[in-house]
Design an enzyme around this catalytic site. Structure first.
Site, PDB file in Angstrom:
ATOM      1  N   SER A 170       0.831  -1.214   0.000  1.00 47.40           N
ATOM      2  CA  SER A 170       0.000   0.000   0.000  1.00 47.40           C
ATOM      3  C   SER A 170       0.860   1.257   0.000  1.00 47.40           C
ATOM      4  O   SER A 170       1.984   1.257   0.535  1.00 47.40           O
ATOM      5  CB  SER A 170      -0.870  -0.021   1.258  1.00 47.40           C
ATOM      6  OG  SER A 170      -1.413   1.254   1.492  1.00 47.40           O
ATOM      7  N   TYR A 180      -2.128  -0.558  10.153  1.00 50.22           N
ATOM      8  CA  TYR A 180      -2.359  -1.062   8.790  1.00 50.22           C
ATOM      9  C   TYR A 180      -1.080  -0.912   7.962  1.00 50.22           C
ATOM     10  O   TYR A 180      -0.607  -1.870   7.346  1.00 50.22           O
ATOM     11  CB  TYR A 180      -3.510  -0.282   8.133  1.00 50.22           C
ATOM     12  CG  TYR A 180      -3.646  -0.556   6.655  1.00 50.22           C
ATOM     13  CD1 TYR A 180      -4.043  -1.804   6.191  1.00 50.22           C
ATOM     14  CD2 TYR A 180      -3.362   0.437   5.719  1.00 50.22           C
ATOM     15  CE1 TYR A 180      -4.153  -2.060   4.831  1.00 50.22           C
ATOM     16  CE2 TYR A 180      -3.475   0.187   4.360  1.00 50.22           C
ATOM     17  CZ  TYR A 180      -3.870  -1.058   3.918  1.00 50.22           C
ATOM     18  OH  TYR A 180      -3.962  -1.312   2.564  1.00 50.22           O
TER      19      TYR A 180
HETATM   20  N1  LIG Z   1      -8.523  -0.279  -2.466  1.00 51.23           N
HETATM   21  C1  LIG Z   1      -7.448   0.479  -2.261  1.00 51.23           C
HETATM   22  O1  LIG Z   1      -7.443   1.703  -2.514  1.00 51.23           O
HETATM   23  C2  LIG Z   1      -6.178  -0.116  -1.709  1.00 51.23           C
HETATM   24  C3  LIG Z   1      -5.069   0.736  -1.521  1.00 51.23           C
HETATM   25  C4  LIG Z   1      -3.895   0.183  -1.027  1.00 51.23           C
HETATM   26  C5  LIG Z   1      -3.813  -1.163  -0.751  1.00 51.23           C
HETATM   27  N2  LIG Z   1      -4.906  -1.952  -0.925  1.00 51.23           N
HETATM   28  C6  LIG Z   1      -4.775  -3.377  -0.610  1.00 51.23           C
HETATM   29  O2  LIG Z   1      -5.247  -4.120  -1.733  1.00 51.23           O
HETATM   30  C7  LIG Z   1      -5.836  -5.344  -1.299  1.00 51.23           C
HETATM   31  C8  LIG Z   1      -7.257  -5.448  -1.838  1.00 51.23           C
HETATM   32  O3  LIG Z   1      -8.000  -4.340  -1.355  1.00 51.23           O
HETATM   33  P1  LIG Z   1      -9.548  -4.144  -1.673  1.00 51.23           P
HETATM   34  O4  LIG Z   1      -9.758  -2.687  -1.793  1.00 51.23           O
HETATM   35  O5  LIG Z   1      -9.943  -5.067  -2.759  1.00 51.23           O
HETATM   36  O6  LIG Z   1     -10.163  -4.615  -0.271  1.00 51.23           O
HETATM   37  P2  LIG Z   1     -11.449  -5.539   0.022  1.00 51.23           P
HETATM   38  O7  LIG Z   1     -11.684  -5.447   1.487  1.00 51.23           O
HETATM   39  O8  LIG Z   1     -12.544  -5.167  -0.899  1.00 51.23           O
HETATM   40  O9  LIG Z   1     -10.944  -6.978  -0.364  1.00 51.23           O
HETATM   41  C9  LIG Z   1     -10.232  -7.828   0.523  1.00 51.23           C
HETATM   42  C10 LIG Z   1     -10.930  -9.177   0.548  1.00 51.23           C
HETATM   43  O10 LIG Z   1     -10.152 -10.048   1.364  1.00 51.23           O
HETATM   44  C11 LIG Z   1     -11.022 -10.817   2.169  1.00 51.23           C
HETATM   45  N3  LIG Z   1     -10.272 -11.202   3.368  1.00 51.23           N
HETATM   46  C12 LIG Z   1      -9.890 -10.400   4.399  1.00 51.23           C
HETATM   47  N4  LIG Z   1      -9.251 -11.117   5.334  1.00 51.23           N
HETATM   48  C13 LIG Z   1      -9.217 -12.413   4.889  1.00 51.23           C
HETATM   49  C14 LIG Z   1      -8.718 -13.622   5.420  1.00 51.23           C
HETATM   50  N5  LIG Z   1      -8.127 -13.681   6.623  1.00 51.23           N
HETATM   51  N6  LIG Z   1      -8.860 -14.760   4.700  1.00 51.23           N
HETATM   52  C15 LIG Z   1      -9.471 -14.732   3.487  1.00 51.23           C
HETATM   53  N7  LIG Z   1      -9.997 -13.617   2.942  1.00 51.23           N
HETATM   54  C16 LIG Z   1      -9.867 -12.465   3.634  1.00 51.23           C
HETATM   55  C17 LIG Z   1     -12.215  -9.913   2.475  1.00 51.23           C
HETATM   56  O11 LIG Z   1     -13.387 -10.646   2.779  1.00 51.23           O
HETATM   57  C18 LIG Z   1     -12.335  -9.119   1.177  1.00 51.23           C
HETATM   58  O12 LIG Z   1     -13.297  -9.684   0.316  1.00 51.23           O
HETATM   59  C19 LIG Z   1      -5.752  -5.326   0.221  1.00 51.23           C
HETATM   60  O13 LIG Z   1      -4.569  -5.995   0.586  1.00 51.23           O
HETATM   61  C20 LIG Z   1      -5.620  -3.847   0.554  1.00 51.23           C
HETATM   62  O14 LIG Z   1      -4.973  -3.643   1.779  1.00 51.23           O
HETATM   63  C21 LIG Z   1      -6.081  -1.454  -1.401  1.00 51.23           C
END
Ligand SMILES: NC(=O)c1ccc[n+]([C@@H]2O[C@H](COP(=O)([O-])OP(=O)(O)OC[C@H]3O[C@@H](n4cnc5c(N)ncnc54)[C@H](O)[C@@H]3O)[C@@H](O)[C@H]2O)c1
Length: 343
Positions: free
Chosen positions: A139, A164
């Site tokens: 991130s 985080y």
């Molecule tokens: N969306 C953004 O702007 C952004 C920015 C920086 C980093 N990220 C990172 O990108 C990745 C995806 O983000 P996103 O926006 O799609 O988030 P999201 O919350 O929509 O997707 C994450 C998914 O992982 C699942 N999950 C969480 N813990 C779990 C576990 N222990 N076992 C199995 N499944 C699990 C959740 O149910 C969810 O469906 C994450 O690692 C997030 O930290 C996202």
């Protein structure tokens, strides 16, 4: 030249019911690639949105190539068995407990999913004889309050301002060590504020839109003195797929004074490279909706950072690809998806 994934590849996508994981899986299925998707379907936000994303994947033209398994990354035995029962060529690891603010309320979730969960995946992946490359989500928050704008991958990231961010920076260290010891090619993508259709309800674009439509006040932090490098979901998906085929090998850290620092691990920024102030963001969103926002200014939130800005030089050098979806275009698509999804 754009490289493509071999059509007989099998790819594990973790967090496949999530915003980014489901979008990556959709694109892979479109390209007739087999996807095994796992997710624990946690209740961090509206579970129906997650179930509808899965429905979409199951109803896609290539649904026979899609296998969903409800699984928690924290269950080490289940993850080990998953790797025993499948022969993965690539892993796209998007499952995590996301969100900066929630990490102040529920820190344990971050240790469980982001640290224990990532450890289980790295351990299990050692038995994957065919595994060519793992790409996992880091991130932009690892840059903390850095004033070195734009944020470059060569910067030291040891000043996280939220748990985080600390878990994401820890993932980068864990990946480096596993790759150094076991040779797994692995890339961490530092994602910058992703938005677009099927997005996350806890993020600004989604929350602001919902409140503006309902004529509710939106909260603007730090009197609007914030900037974000908003990045459109389709660009993020394209970037992840391009990175998957660019397999890192024998990368030396740029620190010349380290011995024995060779690893098949690297980190790459994925951001639009054009930060926008929060007030500008709201004004573009208002234009897309055709309605003014009611604004309430509130103070800076602990754990937050003032601005983010991705230096995309390394990504461009590696993939010879440049993307820059203007916010106006991306937000128009987002608003149109939102209004049809919730009508
Ligand atoms: N969306 C953004 O702007 C952004 C920015 C920086 C980093 N990220 C990172 O990108 C990745 C995806 O983000 P996103 O926006 O799609 O988030 P999201 O919350 O929509 O997707 C994450 C998914 O992982 C699942 N999950 C969480 N813990 C779990 C576990 N222990 N076992 C199995 N499944 C699990 C959740 O149910 C969810 O469906 C994450 O690692 C997030 O930290 C996202």
């Amino acid at each position: 030249m754009k490289k493509t994934l071999p059509p007989d590849s099998t790819i594990l996508v973790t967090g496949v019911a999530g915003f980014i994981g489901s979008a990556v899986a959709e694109k892979l299925l479109e390209n007739k690639i087999s996807v095994v998707g796992i997710d624990n379907l946690n209740k961090y936000y509206d579970i129906n949105l997650k179930l509808n994303r899965l429905k979409r994947l199951a109803n896609s033209g290539s649904s026979k190539n899609f296998d969903f398994i409800k699984m928690n990354l924290c269950d080490g035995n289940a993850i080990r068995d998953l790797f025993k029962n499948h022969s993965f060529d690539y892993v796209v690891h998007m499952a995590a407990q996301a969100g900066v603010r929630y990490s102040l309320e529920n820190p344990q979730e971050y240790i469980d999913s982001n640290i224990q969960g990532f450890f289980n995946l790295l351990e299990a992946s050692q038995s994957a004889a065919k595994l060519k490359h793992m790409v996992y989500a880091s991130s932009s928050s690892v840059y903390g309050g850095s004033k070195n704008i734009p944020f470059s991958e060569s910067e030291k990231v040891n000043r996280p301002v939220s748990l985080y961010a600390a878990t994401k920076a820890s993932n980068e260290l864990m990946a480096f060590a596993y790759s150094h010891l076991h040779g797994i090619p692995i890339t961490g993508v530092r994602l910058f504020t992703v938005y677009g259709p099927w997005g996350r309800p806890d993020m600004a674009a989604f929350g602001f839109l919902r409140k503006i439509l309902a004529s509710e006040e939106i909260e603007i932090f730090n009197n609007g003195d914030m900037k974000r490098d908003f990045t459109y979901i389709n660009d993020v998906v394209e970037a992840i797929l391009r990175i998957l085929t660019e397999i890192p090998s024998k990368i030396l850290t740029n620190e010349q004074n380290y011995e024995n620092a060779e690893s098949n691990s690297r980190v790459l920024n994925i951001g639009n490279g054009s930060p926008v102030s929060l007030m500008e963001f709201v004004s573009i969103l208002e234009k897309c909706i055709g309605k003014k926002a009611k604004i309430k200014f509130v103070k800076f939130q602990p754990g937050d950072v003032k601005s983010t800005f991705a230096d995309m030089t390394e990504f461009k050098r590696l993939t010879e690809f440049e993307f820059r979806t203007p916010l106006e275009v991306g937000l128009t698509k987002f608003v149109s998806w939102y209004t049809s999804y919730f009508k």
